[in-house]
Design an enzyme around this catalytic site. Structure first.
Site, PDB file in Angstrom:
ATOM      1  N   THR A   1     -77.085 109.604  25.033  1.00  0.00           N
ATOM      2  CA  THR A   1     -76.388 109.305  23.778  1.00  0.00           C
ATOM      3  C   THR A   1     -76.504 107.819  23.446  1.00  0.00           C
ATOM      4  O   THR A   1     -76.784 107.449  22.298  1.00  0.00           O
ATOM      5  CB  THR A   1     -74.900 109.718  23.908  1.00  0.00           C
ATOM      6  OG1 THR A   1     -74.849 111.097  24.257  1.00  0.00           O
ATOM      7  CG2 THR A   1     -74.136 109.487  22.618  1.00  0.00           C
TER       8      THR A   1
ATOM      9  N   ASN B   1     -82.297 121.408  22.813  1.00  0.00           N
ATOM     10  CA  ASN B   1     -81.473 121.723  23.988  1.00  0.00           C
ATOM     11  C   ASN B   1     -80.977 123.164  23.995  1.00  0.00           C
ATOM     12  O   ASN B   1     -80.729 123.730  25.054  1.00  0.00           O
ATOM     13  CB  ASN B   1     -80.283 120.761  24.073  1.00  0.00           C
ATOM     14  CG  ASN B   1     -79.575 120.569  22.757  1.00  0.00           C
ATOM     15  OD1 ASN B   1     -80.177 120.164  21.770  1.00  0.00           O
ATOM     16  ND2 ASN B   1     -78.301 120.866  22.731  1.00  0.00           N
TER      17      ASN B   1
ATOM     18  N   GLN C   1     -84.330 116.592  26.764  1.00  0.00           N
ATOM     19  CA  GLN C   1     -84.620 117.907  27.360  1.00  0.00           C
ATOM     20  C   GLN C   1     -86.084 118.074  27.746  1.00  0.00           C
ATOM     21  O   GLN C   1     -86.419 118.982  28.511  1.00  0.00           O
ATOM     22  CB  GLN C   1     -84.224 119.041  26.393  1.00  0.00           C
ATOM     23  CG  GLN C   1     -82.734 119.134  26.137  1.00  0.00           C
ATOM     24  CD  GLN C   1     -81.925 119.546  27.374  1.00  0.00           C
ATOM     25  OE1 GLN C   1     -82.466 120.039  28.370  1.00  0.00           O
ATOM     26  NE2 GLN C   1     -80.626 119.335  27.320  1.00  0.00           N
TER      27      GLN C   1
ATOM     28  N   SER D   1     -82.349 111.064  29.698  1.00  0.00           N
ATOM     29  CA  SER D   1     -81.051 111.060  30.385  1.00  0.00           C
ATOM     30  C   SER D   1     -81.223 111.565  31.814  1.00  0.00           C
ATOM     31  O   SER D   1     -81.817 112.627  32.031  1.00  0.00           O
ATOM     32  CB  SER D   1     -80.085 111.966  29.623  1.00  0.00           C
ATOM     33  OG  SER D   1     -78.892 112.116  30.349  1.00  0.00           O
ATOM     34  N   GLY D   2     -80.650 110.829  32.777  1.00  0.00           N
ATOM     35  CA  GLY D   2     -80.855 111.167  34.184  1.00  0.00           C
ATOM     36  C   GLY D   2     -80.346 112.535  34.589  1.00  0.00           C
ATOM     37  O   GLY D   2     -81.018 113.270  35.321  1.00  0.00           O
ATOM     38  N   HIS D   3     -79.168 112.913  34.073  1.00  0.00           N
ATOM     39  CA  HIS D   3     -78.542 114.126  34.625  1.00  0.00           C
ATOM     40  C   HIS D   3     -79.205 115.424  34.187  1.00  0.00           C
ATOM     41  O   HIS D   3     -78.835 116.493  34.648  1.00  0.00           O
ATOM     42  CB  HIS D   3     -77.034 114.140  34.346  1.00  0.00           C
ATOM     43  CG  HIS D   3     -76.621 114.407  32.938  1.00  0.00           C
ATOM     44  ND1 HIS D   3     -76.060 115.595  32.554  1.00  0.00           N
ATOM     45  CD2 HIS D   3     -76.659 113.642  31.832  1.00  0.00           C
ATOM     46  CE1 HIS D   3     -75.760 115.545  31.262  1.00  0.00           C
ATOM     47  NE2 HIS D   3     -76.116 114.366  30.808  1.00  0.00           N
TER      48      HIS D   3
ATOM     49  N   THR E   1     -73.935  94.774  33.899  1.00  0.00           N
ATOM     50  CA  THR E   1     -74.546  94.866  35.231  1.00  0.00           C
ATOM     51  C   THR E   1     -75.103  96.267  35.450  1.00  0.00           C
ATOM     52  O   THR E   1     -74.451  97.261  35.128  1.00  0.00           O
ATOM     53  CB  THR E   1     -73.488  94.514  36.304  1.00  0.00           C
ATOM     54  OG1 THR E   1     -73.023  93.197  36.026  1.00  0.00           O
ATOM     55  CG2 THR E   1     -74.071  94.562  37.699  1.00  0.00           C
TER      56      THR E   1
ATOM     57  N   CYS F   1     -71.631 120.682  24.542  1.00  0.00           N
ATOM     58  CA  CYS F   1     -70.834 119.740  23.758  1.00  0.00           C
ATOM     59  C   CYS F   1     -70.157 120.427  22.583  1.00  0.00           C
ATOM     60  O   CYS F   1     -69.132 119.968  22.103  1.00  0.00           O
ATOM     61  CB  CYS F   1     -71.720 118.627  23.223  1.00  0.00           C
ATOM     62  SG  CYS F   1     -72.758 117.925  24.468  1.00  0.00           S
TER      63      CYS F   1
HETATM   64  C1  LIG Z   1     -81.225 116.805  23.413  1.00  0.00           C
HETATM   65  C2  LIG Z   1     -80.099 116.010  23.976  1.00  0.00           C
HETATM   66  N1  LIG Z   1     -79.902 114.762  23.553  1.00  0.00           N
HETATM   67  C3  LIG Z   1     -78.924 113.984  24.032  1.00  0.00           C
HETATM   68  C4  LIG Z   1     -78.051 114.460  24.975  1.00  0.00           C
HETATM   69  C5  LIG Z   1     -76.964 113.560  25.483  1.00  0.00           C
HETATM   70  O1  LIG Z   1     -77.289 113.051  26.745  1.00  0.00           O
HETATM   71  P1  LIG Z   1     -76.147 112.371  27.633  1.00  0.00           P
HETATM   72  O2  LIG Z   1     -75.275 113.464  28.115  1.00  0.00           O
HETATM   73  O3  LIG Z   1     -76.868 111.681  28.736  1.00  0.00           O
HETATM   74  O4  LIG Z   1     -75.442 111.415  26.752  1.00  0.00           O
HETATM   75  C6  LIG Z   1     -78.197 115.773  25.446  1.00  0.00           C
HETATM   76  C7  LIG Z   1     -77.232 116.339  26.422  1.00  0.00           C
HETATM   77  O5  LIG Z   1     -76.942 117.525  26.385  1.00  0.00           O
HETATM   78  C8  LIG Z   1     -79.251 116.560  24.936  1.00  0.00           C
HETATM   79  O6  LIG Z   1     -79.441 117.813  25.359  1.00  0.00           O
END
Ligand SMILES: Cc1ncc(COP(=O)(O)O)c(C=O)c1O
Length: 394
Positions: free
Chosen positions: A77, A158, A186, A206-208, A244, A332
């Site tokens: 994000t 996503n 994604q 995004s790492g997760h 940091t 979300c």
């Molecule tokens: C396509 C997409 N963009 C952005 C995000 C947001 O990533 P983060 O959770 O690291 O902020 C997601 C998370 O579901 C996503 O699927």
């Protein structure tokens, strides 16, 4: 806390992923002995800085980028906001943004806020998608004007996994002198990406979503692209992002990118086969079920299936009894009973959009898990349909 990894059938990898054991192992020293600040002058901090630059190289390698094009952020994000706001600041005379109707809320909400909170100083074009979730390039070309500051189009969706032709769209933007950002949160780790020869100015990761921890991401900023930081403060990240560094997570993300590169073939063969088996099994066993999204231009791990005349939330609750994890809509947006904006943009009928479930696999899923889900789902759907006022056995 009673549910453990061992008892869970986890098919919600587009929401988040398990941190890979190798990633945990790589991170541990930086949560214990190696606690120096990478910006410090002393050798103790310097060795931490070396680990951060090692991770930067691993990430750059996966993306076909140069290490200096990688800026660490806190999440996807933040990367999305940083890219779009930078473009608006470097070209203040331009007031137009192009995006799609199927973006993640990270881009969608920002664009809405840019319209409403600025008294409509900015104009946003949201490109339509067809019934398969695909964009129309002629509509896109017509939308690109001299007033366009930036295009922001996700690499892969996503919810449906649909893959967009961002290489071509970036080239078209470049021809009109417009900056191009892609939210590749994604896509990275699931499909090969080589930014070297592409006209993409910004890319978010995004790492997760790829077996690294939550709370770390990167923004790729193409060499030569004008950039204004979003977070200012110290001189970290060569002045591109103050604060940091989240060292252990950065090291974890580097390792996760290395693993993603190693697993790319498996993702596109074994994981895809598992996904296809799951999809075929569910469609064959459950009447009035259908796949949402383009069948071939799609991530190998994602299957979004509508089970007509039932509520997605109710399906998830029943699946939860067997510890099967999946999503209805994106994590979300769930919590609201509105059907997903992605499926609505595709024109999926309400009766089907409400009953959509997203299964998203990873290299950690097994064939036994697929068989288990294929075995349990028909009864779940049938029992819910029996209670549905809209289902008359049709
Ligand atoms: C396509 C997409 N963009 C952005 C995000 C947001 O990533 P983060 O959770 O690291 O902020 C997601 C998370 O579901 C996503 O699927």
């Amino acid at each position: 806390m009673s549910i453990t990894n061992d008892s869970v059938v986890y098919m919600d990898n587009n929401a988040t992923t398990m941190v890979a054991p190798e990633v945990v192992e790589a991170m541990m020293p930086f949560l214990s002995n190696f606690y120096g600040n990478p910006s410090s002058m002393h050798t103790f901090g310097g060795q931490v800085e070396e680990a951060v630059s090692g991770a930067r190289k691993q990430i750059a390698y996966l993306l076909g980028a140069s290490p200096e094009e990688i800026t660490f952020t806190s999440c996807g994000t933040e990367s999305d906001s940083t890219a779009i706001l930078s473009a608006l600041r470097t070209s203040p005379e331009k007031r137009h943004i192009i995006t799609t109707r199927v973006e993640h809320p990270a881009v969608k909400s920002l664009c809405e806020n840019l319209e409403t909170l600025t008294g409509h100083k900015y104009r946003v074009t949201r490109l339509k998608v067809d019934a398969e979730g695909m964009l129309n390039l002629a509509e896109y070309e017509a939308a690109l004007t001299e007033d366009t500051a930036i295009v922001s189009i996700m690499w892969a969706n996503n919810e449906t996994g649909v893959i967009y032709p961002v290489e071509k769209m970036a080239e078209m933007a470049k021809q009109k002198g417009v900056l191009f950002h892609t939210d590749a949160v994604q896509a990275v780790g699931k499909i090969p990406i080589n930014l070297e020869k592409l006209d993409i100015d910004f890319l978010s990761l995004s790492g997760h979503k790829l077996h690294a921890p939550k709370g770390v991401g990167i923004l790729y900023i193409k060499r030569g692209t004008h950039f204004v930081p979003f977070m200012t403060g110290g001189h970290q990240e060569h002045g591109r992002r103050g604060g940091t560094e989240n060292v252990s997570s950065i090291v974890g993300l580097g390792k996760a990118c290395e693993l993603a590169g190693d697993n790319m073939d498996q993702e596109n063969t074994r994981v895809k086969q598992l996904r296809d088996k799951l999809e075929a099994g569910l469609l064959a066993a459950i009447p009035k079920s259908m796949v949402n999204g383009h069948i071939t231009s799609r991530l190998p791990n994602t299957s979004n299936i509508s089970f007509e005349y039932v509520e997605g939330e109710a399906i998830l609750l029943h699946m939860d009894r067997y510890n099967i994890c999946a999503s209805s809509g994106s994590a979300c947006t769930s919590g609201s009973l509105e059907p997903s904006h992605v499926l609505r943009a595709m024109g999926v009928p309400f009766t089907a959009a409400h009953g959509s479930i997203r299964f998203s696999l990873s290299v950690y899923n097994t064939e036994e898990e697929i068989d288990f889900v294929i075995e349990k789902m028909p009864d779940i759907i049938e029992s819910l349909r029996e209670m549905s006022p809209f289902w008359e056995g049709n």
